[in-house]
Design an enzyme around this catalytic site. Structure first.
Site, PDB file in Angstrom:
ATOM      1  N   THR A   1       0.751  -0.985   0.148  1.00 19.11           N
ATOM      2  CA  THR A   1      -0.119  -0.076   0.033  1.00 19.11           C
ATOM      3  C   THR A   1       0.767   0.969   0.083  1.00 19.11           C
ATOM      4  O   THR A   1       2.199   1.319  -0.079  1.00 19.11           O
ATOM      5  CB  THR A   1      -0.829   0.008   1.411  1.00 19.11           C
ATOM      6  OG1 THR A   1      -0.010   0.327   2.209  1.00 19.11           O
ATOM      7  CG2 THR A   1      -1.764  -1.317   1.339  1.00 19.11           C
TER       8      THR A   1
ATOM      9  N   ALA B   1      -1.314  -4.097   8.315  1.00 21.52           N
ATOM     10  CA  ALA B   1      -2.659  -3.342   8.689  1.00 21.52           C
ATOM     11  C   ALA B   1      -2.532  -1.991   7.994  1.00 21.52           C
ATOM     12  O   ALA B   1      -1.588  -1.282   7.739  1.00 21.52           O
ATOM     13  CB  ALA B   1      -2.802  -3.171  10.296  1.00 21.52           C
ATOM     14  N   GLU B   2      -3.798  -1.172   8.082  1.00 21.31           N
ATOM     15  CA  GLU B   2      -3.908   0.037   7.987  1.00 21.31           C
ATOM     16  C   GLU B   2      -3.708   0.814   9.251  1.00 21.31           C
ATOM     17  O   GLU B   2      -4.230   0.107  10.316  1.00 21.31           O
ATOM     18  CB  GLU B   2      -5.257   0.596   7.310  1.00 21.31           C
ATOM     19  CG  GLU B   2      -5.691   0.176   5.911  1.00 21.31           C
ATOM     20  CD  GLU B   2      -4.577   0.800   4.832  1.00 21.31           C
ATOM     21  OE1 GLU B   2      -4.265   1.730   5.324  1.00 21.31           O
ATOM     22  OE2 GLU B   2      -4.391   0.337   3.788  1.00 21.31           O
TER      23      GLU B   2
ATOM     24  N   THR C   1      -2.426  -3.140  19.593  1.00 15.51           N
ATOM     25  CA  THR C   1      -1.693  -2.052  19.871  1.00 15.51           C
ATOM     26  C   THR C   1      -2.367  -1.706  21.335  1.00 15.51           C
ATOM     27  O   THR C   1      -3.331  -2.050  21.543  1.00 15.51           O
ATOM     28  CB  THR C   1      -2.104  -1.017  18.754  1.00 15.51           C
ATOM     29  OG1 THR C   1      -2.116   0.255  19.357  1.00 15.51           O
ATOM     30  CG2 THR C   1      -3.521  -1.350  18.543  1.00 15.51           C
ATOM     31  N   ASP C   2      -1.510  -0.750  21.946  1.00 13.45           N
ATOM     32  CA  ASP C   2      -2.127  -0.234  23.371  1.00 13.45           C
ATOM     33  C   ASP C   2      -3.481   0.479  22.975  1.00 13.45           C
ATOM     34  O   ASP C   2      -4.104   1.109  23.865  1.00 13.45           O
ATOM     35  CB  ASP C   2      -1.105   0.604  23.949  1.00 13.45           C
ATOM     36  CG  ASP C   2      -0.531   1.877  23.325  1.00 13.45           C
ATOM     37  OD1 ASP C   2      -1.014   2.159  22.237  1.00 13.45           O
ATOM     38  OD2 ASP C   2       0.149   2.392  23.910  1.00 13.45           O
ATOM     39  N   GLU C   3      -3.565   1.087  21.739  1.00 19.73           N
ATOM     40  CA  GLU C   3      -4.799   1.945  21.438  1.00 19.73           C
ATOM     41  C   GLU C   3      -6.262   1.261  21.593  1.00 19.73           C
ATOM     42  O   GLU C   3      -7.204   1.804  21.708  1.00 19.73           O
ATOM     43  CB  GLU C   3      -4.645   2.407  20.211  1.00 19.73           C
ATOM     44  CG  GLU C   3      -3.652   3.448  19.810  1.00 19.73           C
ATOM     45  CD  GLU C   3      -4.294   4.343  18.693  1.00 19.73           C
ATOM     46  OE1 GLU C   3      -3.162   4.973  17.853  1.00 19.73           O
ATOM     47  OE2 GLU C   3      -5.153   4.820  18.496  1.00 19.73           O
TER      48      GLU C   3
ATOM     49  N   TYR D   1      -9.536   3.070  13.508  1.00 21.45           N
ATOM     50  CA  TYR D   1      -8.430   2.387  13.553  1.00 21.45           C
ATOM     51  C   TYR D   1      -8.336   1.608  14.918  1.00 21.45           C
ATOM     52  O   TYR D   1      -8.158   0.194  14.713  1.00 21.45           O
ATOM     53  CB  TYR D   1      -7.151   3.310  13.694  1.00 21.45           C
ATOM     54  CG  TYR D   1      -5.839   2.282  13.859  1.00 21.45           C
ATOM     55  CD1 TYR D   1      -5.233   1.498  13.230  1.00 21.45           C
ATOM     56  CD2 TYR D   1      -5.119   2.702  15.456  1.00 21.45           C
ATOM     57  CE1 TYR D   1      -4.262   0.920  13.521  1.00 21.45           C
ATOM     58  CE2 TYR D   1      -3.957   2.184  15.577  1.00 21.45           C
ATOM     59  CZ  TYR D   1      -3.473   0.933  14.531  1.00 21.45           C
ATOM     60  OH  TYR D   1      -2.671   0.406  15.238  1.00 21.45           O
TER      61      TYR D   1
ATOM     62  N   LYS E   1      -8.473  -2.674  15.141  1.00 19.47           N
ATOM     63  CA  LYS E   1      -7.579  -3.224  15.652  1.00 19.47           C
ATOM     64  C   LYS E   1      -8.019  -4.268  16.958  1.00 19.47           C
ATOM     65  O   LYS E   1      -7.628  -5.442  17.258  1.00 19.47           O
ATOM     66  CB  LYS E   1      -6.385  -2.613  16.030  1.00 19.47           C
ATOM     67  CG  LYS E   1      -5.568  -2.038  15.306  1.00 19.47           C
ATOM     68  CD  LYS E   1      -4.767  -2.792  14.246  1.00 19.47           C
ATOM     69  CE  LYS E   1      -3.615  -3.511  14.886  1.00 19.47           C
ATOM     70  NZ  LYS E   1      -2.802  -4.521  14.035  1.00 19.47           N
TER      71      LYS E   1
ATOM     72  N   PRO F   1       2.588  20.527  12.542  1.00 19.06           N
ATOM     73  CA  PRO F   1       1.373  20.951  13.061  1.00 19.06           C
ATOM     74  C   PRO F   1       0.985  20.088  14.237  1.00 19.06           C
ATOM     75  O   PRO F   1       0.449  19.163  14.043  1.00 19.06           O
ATOM     76  CB  PRO F   1       0.392  20.410  11.571  1.00 19.06           C
ATOM     77  CG  PRO F   1       1.194  19.183  11.086  1.00 19.06           C
ATOM     78  CD  PRO F   1       3.142  19.803  11.291  1.00 19.06           C
ATOM     79  N   LEU F   2       0.874  20.767  15.486  1.00 13.98           N
ATOM     80  CA  LEU F   2       0.788  20.222  16.642  1.00 13.98           C
ATOM     81  C   LEU F   2      -0.584  20.264  17.020  1.00 13.98           C
ATOM     82  O   LEU F   2      -1.344  21.487  16.885  1.00 13.98           O
ATOM     83  CB  LEU F   2       1.658  20.944  17.622  1.00 13.98           C
ATOM     84  CG  LEU F   2       1.464  20.289  19.029  1.00 13.98           C
ATOM     85  CD1 LEU F   2       2.460  18.809  19.044  1.00 13.98           C
ATOM     86  CD2 LEU F   2       2.514  21.384  19.933  1.00 13.98           C
TER      87      LEU F   2
END
Ligand code: NAD
Ligand code: DAU
Length: 344
Positions: free
Chosen positions: A37, A88-89, A130-132, A154, A158, A209-210
């Protein structure tokens, strides 16, 4: 030879893992199945393809993990012992704009792999989660038995894959382990993620960009430590278990930004606070006690690792410049132009 499948090995962590594992295990032969990708680059592993110690033990296969007509014959032919599913995406911002591809690859693709593994008596399936999936936590750290409450498309995709992989253990008795790692940093990370985006923008004197107030917290894990953790879990983890892999380096985004600018000797005026990410998770934090009790720990000192990483991007412009001057430009404009215009 032990035949090992790595999916998504042309990406950031998968590629670093292929390099790590081929050097660590002279008896491993790795097949890298990757769809290439926008985030996948076969050239990331050209050193492996050219090194006589590893070339004959590495094979690249172009294909989609969600395509059973590719995955099934590959499993039938190769008789893999282990499979590591990195494919993964992976970018949260892209998932907010267009979640469909995340569900297709991250959930359905994992299902196709699990089915093939089940039919072929795979010895261990390592699902890189993931930790997410835990969602955000204001204080303390998530342990593996905490509820998962993912908050963006996302992490929800996951989480679907994470629990689907577990279900192949609980329902069919397949040997599955699930890992949940924190934010990785290191070489070859696609310049859409915080560290490589801000380093390469700073090198080009472009704004950084924060999002929001810049005080969101992530726990930074060097990619080599993630690789050693995955290798460790494959060897020592117990079937059906989940293992957190964290770096123990929690930093606010504004701190990471400051470190990048200081290392590159660039001015703070490059920082541009912009409109926040939708549903932006405030803080991620995982306890790594479970894995540590088995004998694993992260090795990389953060202050050293982040400076090495910043220098890697500074010294490898030929890696990221072609990416940033290609189709990436369109992505960058759509993601940041309005935000930057509003901020100025
Ligand atoms: P990445 O975006 O850099 O690479 C993803 C790779 O997967 C690319 O090579 C891409 O071509 C390939 N891919 C995508 N869809 C595919 C498909 N349908 N079939 C085959 N290949 C496909 O990702 P990354 O940051 O290296 O993350 C790798 C894994 O680690 C992901 O599963 C991610 O969820 C997980 N993870 C990442 C982090 C992090 O900080 N980056 C932390 C924890 C877990
Ligand atoms: O925690 C593990 C996860 O880390 C992985 O599962 C994901 O695949 C990976 O992308 C990463 O997710 P994050 O959303 O934490 O990473 P990202 O680099 O996108 O953002 C890190 C932080 O920086 C986050 O708080 C948002 C902020 N940020 C990010 C970008 C791209 C900005 O402030 N500005 C930006 O332009």
């Amino acid at each position: 030879m032990i035949n090992v499948l790595v999916t998504g090995g042309a990406g950031f962590i998968g590629g670093n893992f292929v390099r790590y594992a081929l050097k660590k295990h002279p008896d491993w032969r790795i097949v890298n199945l990757d769809k290439l990708t926008y985030a996948g680059r076969k050239e990331n592993l050209s050193d492996i393809e050219q090194d006589p110690d590893t070339a004959s033990r590495y094979q690249f296969v172009l294909g989609d993990i969600a395509d059973a007509s590719v995955v099934d014959p590959l499993f039938d032919e190769e008789k893999f012992t282990y499979a590591f599913n990195f494919a993964a995406e992976t970018h949260v911002d892209r998932s907010i704009g267009d979640p469909g591809g995340f569900i297709q690859t991250d959930v359905y693709g994992t299902y196709v792999l699990l089915e093939a593994g089940k039919r072929n008596d795979l010895k261990r399936f390592v699902q890189i989660s993931t930790d997410e999936v835990y969602g955000s936590i204001d204080e303390g750290s998530f342990t593996e038995t905490d509820l998962i409450t993912p908050r963006n498309p996302y992490s929800a995709s996951k989480a679907g894959a994470d629990r689907l992989a577990y279900s192949y253990f609980s329902t069919y008795g397949m040997d599955v382990v699930v890992t949940r790692a924190s934010n990785n940093y290191g070489p070859y990370q696609y310049p859409e993620k915080l560290v490589p985006l801000f380093v390469t923008n700073a090198l080009e004197d472009l704004p950084l960009p924060l999002y929001g107030d810049g005080k969101n917290i992530r726990d930074w894990l060097h990619v080599d430590d993630h690789c050693s953790g995955l290798d460790f879990v494959c060897a020592k983890g117990k079937a059906g278990e989940v293992y957190n892999i964290g770096g123990g380096n929690e930093r606010m985004n504004i701190e990471i930004t400051g470190l990048i600018l200081k290392t590159l000797n660039k001015p703070d005026t490059l920082i541009k606070p912009v409109e926040d990410r939708l549903g932006h998770d405030r803080r991620y934090s995982v306890s790594t006690e479970k894995l540590q009790s088995l004998g694993w720990k992260s090795e990389k000192d953060f202050e050293t690792g982040i400076v090495e990483t910043i220098k890697w991007y500074e010294n490898n412009r030929e890696w990221w410049e072609p990416i940033k001057s290609g189709e990436y430009k369109e992505y960058y404009e759509s993601m940041y132009r309005d935000r930057l215009d509003k901020a100025s």
